[in-house]
Scaffold this active site. Structure first.
Site, mmCIF file in Angstrom:
data_model
loop_
_atom_site.group_PDB
_atom_site.id
_atom_site.type_symbol
_atom_site.label_atom_id
_atom_site.label_comp_id
_atom_site.label_asym_id
_atom_site.label_seq_id
_atom_site.Cartn_x
_atom_site.Cartn_y
_atom_site.Cartn_z
ATOM 1 N N THR A 195 0.892 -1.380 -0.074
ATOM 2 C CA THR A 195 0.134 0.140 -0.039
ATOM 3 C C THR A 195 0.998 1.316 -0.006
ATOM 4 O O THR A 195 0.595 2.188 -0.218
ATOM 5 C CB THR A 195 -0.826 0.048 1.124
ATOM 6 N N GLY A 211 1.203 -6.481 5.888
ATOM 7 C CA GLY A 211 0.582 -8.075 6.065
ATOM 8 C C GLY A 211 0.928 -8.807 7.403
ATOM 9 O O GLY A 211 0.689 -9.809 7.922
ATOM 10 N N GLU A 213 -0.333 -8.429 10.427
ATOM 11 C CA GLU A 213 -1.458 -9.188 11.305
ATOM 12 C C GLU A 213 -1.824 -10.485 10.778
ATOM 13 O O GLU A 213 -2.188 -11.285 11.488
ATOM 14 C CB GLU A 213 -2.824 -7.919 11.088
ATOM 15 N N THR A 274 6.860 -5.844 9.095
ATOM 16 C CA THR A 274 6.289 -5.455 7.681
ATOM 17 C C THR A 274 6.616 -3.694 7.844
ATOM 18 O O THR A 274 6.195 -3.077 8.398
ATOM 19 C CB THR A 274 5.229 -5.825 7.349
ATOM 20 N N ASP A 339 0.338 -3.114 18.884
ATOM 21 C CA ASP A 339 0.267 -2.655 17.235
ATOM 22 C C ASP A 339 0.936 -1.526 17.167
ATOM 23 O O ASP A 339 0.379 -0.579 16.582
ATOM 24 C CB ASP A 339 -1.080 -2.847 16.721
ATOM 25 N N LYS A 366 2.978 5.472 16.214
ATOM 26 C CA LYS A 366 1.620 5.113 16.931
ATOM 27 C C LYS A 366 1.697 5.314 18.504
ATOM 28 O O LYS A 366 0.632 5.685 19.105
ATOM 29 C CB LYS A 366 1.279 3.644 16.778
ATOM 30 N N HIS A 647 -16.387 -4.216 6.955
ATOM 31 C CA HIS A 647 -17.788 -3.901 7.441
ATOM 32 C C HIS A 647 -17.883 -3.244 8.766
ATOM 33 O O HIS A 647 -18.963 -3.241 9.161
ATOM 34 C CB HIS A 647 -18.868 -4.960 7.166
ATOM 35 N N MET A 687 -15.248 -9.042 -2.664
ATOM 36 C CA MET A 687 -15.979 -9.652 -1.711
ATOM 37 C C MET A 687 -15.678 -11.109 -2.055
ATOM 38 O O MET A 687 -16.534 -11.560 -2.888
ATOM 39 C CB MET A 687 -17.343 -9.286 -1.674
#
Length: 735
Positions: A195, A211, A213, A274, A339, A366, A647, A687
């Site tokens: 990304t 990636g 996680e 990563t 994280d 973070k 979602h 999906m």
């Protein structure tokens, strides 16, 4: 792959509206353009290192290789910014999150969009010159944690480089939009994604991956910019099999890396780490600074038996730009388990340290602390928290290590821990800007809690797209049960634009926002700071005081970082609009979020352009006539974990980006719902089928739980309508 060249592609754009993974259906001849005496993306090493002397162009993601996101242009300033108006806009063919900062080189604007597509425009007129679609397969969408986004492109010697969501690195002819070469940089059998934006220097293209996680091993690769041949690779974590990789990282892992890992699940997962965003070329030392990610699984006990610092996760690692050989590192969060990535933007500059000008790297990762490092050796100079934190009392400047509160180490004690900041971070990927005029860094900061608890029964799940965290949250902080609960949760999230003095390590001013998710910042010599917000407003503030001096309604959420360029004496400001990403999809915190088909918006003084009006279509809750037994509903809740990333927690998401499942007509019919969730008939749109982790009975139980959520939504909406009808001023609108 599909590439287009066109002056007007409106017909096929209309055919694609609302379809995230659609493909253009017509090709058009290349339009001629003259820019910089026919020079096209003519970037070389000399131009790269001297970019600050060429402010009319914006040749890297951060403007220069120092990645300050600062423009020396000042034709637009606090005195005339009120005259700023839309010069032109370009419309994309995807409604997912737009996170790229465009490049402008010799009169041409280049930008990537979601699904790793690339556009080229005449930067003065907005005429679309070409369009390139790498045709990322829709089935790849669930392999990422945080939307099918892309943060930008790189340029070198007439080529534009893009990393694709499915792990390819592609060189594109900057004049025609046709691919020159491509290479697969990742293992296609694993949940790797790209990304982040590539960087280029010394004839090499640097690219990382994401990636962590899902259970992958991070690394950064350098490829020859002309041929696409691999030049070197640096692995963030040691080889799980205890053997050399034949890579530039072998020596340092043999000497210190292996010693920092215990015996745990990292041998199956690769340990994570990563490098999915910040990769910065430091011209002063001819080195590459790599910001690395979190460990896999999150829990330190599960990952390495609670032993060791786990190098080089959550670190800044410096390597030789030509060979990839290790030079130094600084680990901001040793033995990380929250994280707390260190992939956030790294800014290079000089500061006065003890009366001596020192070349420094600055980062606000973070974990909530702002770090200043000596980039000659990685030594910590200073660190202070820029947002509230409850996991550490501070940073020990002698050791460079955080002074952790014992309760924060949840995997060691087995306790619940509600962390501030949480996994979404006090600062995430949006670029922060540094102005050498004010000496301030402008941080897109945020606050939100997250619950953690070690999972003693953790078992590694090898399925692609399966989250491997070993974390059981003891606090339902992100999954509201109803509208009242959602509103309560919203109050615990906030955002801030912070002007931070890195020399004194203190806040100078702050602009509060009602939610997290604001975009990256741009500072200019006109004493301005630009930033977009999820409600679609593009703001300008006085860089010295924080006073808002201009705003523009961009219609849909703006989360990307802006940039500036100049053509024929006219200064422009450009930014991408398009809501998505982790904040836009997953958590129900935002105030007035707006989404839709993405655009590039370009402004100039006295610009007279206009955008189409924003039209929100909100579908009602879909409640079938049938009923489901309570035990079936309860069983279905467990399967919703497969859906959260896209979602939303508790089914709360933005229906204009991906379907709010409570409002989906698929809930009304068992066969239709199963055709999508089990049979995967909408795979091309991202999906995929979940037949590898749910039976048909499981899918029906999931539908039962979603129907229960739709019933609650209907009740909330009816209560809201009644309150509005009664004239209750406290009535709130659903997201």
């Amino acid at each position: 792959m599909i590439f287009r060249t066109s002056s007007n592609q409106l017909s096929w754009r209309k055919a694609c509206l609302g379809i995230a993974g659609c493909v253009a259906i017509a090709a058009f001849p290349l339009q001629s353009f003259s820019a910089g005496k026919n020079a096209v993306a003519a970037v070389d090493q000399k131009r790269l290192v001297e970019a600050a002397a060429d402010p009319a162009n914006w040749i890297t993601r951060g403007g220069t290789s120092d990645e300050q996101h600062y423009s020396p242009l000042k034709r637009i300033d606090t005195a005339n910014v009120s005259r700023l108006g839309l010069a032109w806009y370009g419309e994309f063919d995807t409604n997912r999150g737009q996170q790229a900062t465009p490049l402008v080189i010799d009169g041409v604007l280049y930008t990537s969009t979601a699904w790793s597509k690339v556009y080229a425009y005449d930067a003065a007129t907005g005429e679309q010159l070409w369009f390139f679609d790498p045709e990322v397969p829709g089935r790849k969408a669930p392999d990422g944690c945080c939307d099918v986004v892309n943060r930008g492109v790189a340029a070198w010697q007439g080529k534009i480089y893009v990393g694709t969501y499915d792990g390819r690195l592609i060189a594109i002819d900057a004049r025609t939009g046709k691919p020159v070469w491509e290479t697969q940089t990742t293992d296609v059998t694993r949940s790797y994604t790209i990304t982040g934006a590539p960087r280029v220097a010394n004839g090499k293209v640097f690219i990382g991956n994401g990636g962590a996680e899902f259970g992958v091993r991070g690394y950064v690769s350098a490829y020859d910019a002309e041929s696409g041949e691999l030049a070197w690779r640096f692995y963030i974590t040691p080889n799980p099999e205890g053997k050399p990789d034949g890579a530039a990282s072998d020596r340092i892992h043999r000497e210190i890396g292996f010693k920092t890992w215990g015996d745990g699940w990292w041998k199956q997962t690769g340990g994570g780490g990563t490098a999915w965003d910040s990769i910065v070329y430091d011209k002063d030392y001819d080195q590459v600074l790599i910001g690395t990610g979190n460990g896999t699984p999150w829990s330190h006990v599960a990952r390495s038996g609670g032993e060791g610092d786990n190098l080089f996760i959550s670190s800044i690692v410096a390597v030789d730009a030509n060979t990839g050989e290790y030079k130094w590192h600084y680990q901001s969060t040793p033995a990380e388990e929250w994280d707390f990535t260190a992939t956030q933007p790294i800014v290079l500059t000089e500061l006065d340290v003890g009366g001596k000008k020192t070349r420094v790297a600055m980062q606000a990762p973070k974990n909530g602390f702002f770090y200043v490092l000596d980039r000659s050796n990685g030594k910590l100079i200073s660190a202070k928290n820029f947002m509230p934190v409850n996991w550490a009392a501070g940073i020990d400047l002698e050791t460079g290590r955080p002074i952790e509160y014992p309760a924060a180490r949840y995997s060691k004690h087995g306790n619940d821990f509600l962390a501030i900041p949480g996994a979404f971070g006090a600062h995430n990927w949006p670029p922060m800007a540094y102005s050498p005029d004010t000496g301030l860094v402008y941080i897109p900061a945020q606050q939100g809690s997250f619950g953690y608890k070690h999972d003693p029964d953790f078992k590694y799940n090898p399925l692609n797209g399966a989250w491997n965290l070993a974390n059981i949250s003891g606090h339902p902080t992100l999954a509201p049960r109803d509208e009242a609960d959602r509103l309560s949760i919203t109050q615990s999230f906030r955002g801030d634009l912070i002007a931070w003095d890195p020399q004194a390590q203190k806040e100078v001013w702050r602009v509060p926002y009602p939610s997290i998710g604001a975009g990256g910042t741009l500072a200019t010599a006109g004493n301005l700071v630009f930033q977009g917000t999820p409600d679609g407003i593009f703001h300008a503030y006085a860089a010295d005081t924080g006073k808002e001096v201009w705003s523009y309604d961009g219609r849909i959420g703006i989360i990307a970082g802006a940039m500036s360029y100049e053509i024929d004496g006219t200064q422009y400001i450009a930014v991408l609009s398009g809501l998505g990403g982790s904040a836009g999809l997953q958590i129900p915190h935002m105030k007035n979020p707006r989404a839709g088909i993405g655009r590039v918006l370009v402004f100039k003084l006295d610009g007279g352009g206009a955008l189409p009006p924003y039209e929100r279509v909100c579908r009602p809750a879909q409640v079938p006539a049938e009923t489901f037994p309570a035990e079936m509903v309860a069983r279905g809740a467990a399967f919703y974990g497969n859906c959260v990333a896209c979602h939303g927690y508790g089914t709360y998401t933005n229906d204009e980006v991906v379907p709010d499942l409570r409002r989906s007509p698929l809930l009304l019919d068992k066969a239709s719902f199963a055709a999508v969730v089990y049979d995967g008939i909408r795979e091309s749109r991202g999906m995929v089928s979940f037949a590898d982790r749910m039976s048909r009975d499981d899918v029906e139980a999931l539908r039962a739980w979603l129907v229960d959520r739709a019933i609650q939504l209907k009740a909330d909406e009816e209560a809201e309508q009644a309150a509005q009808a009664s004239g209750n001023p406290a009535a709130k609108a659903n997201p």
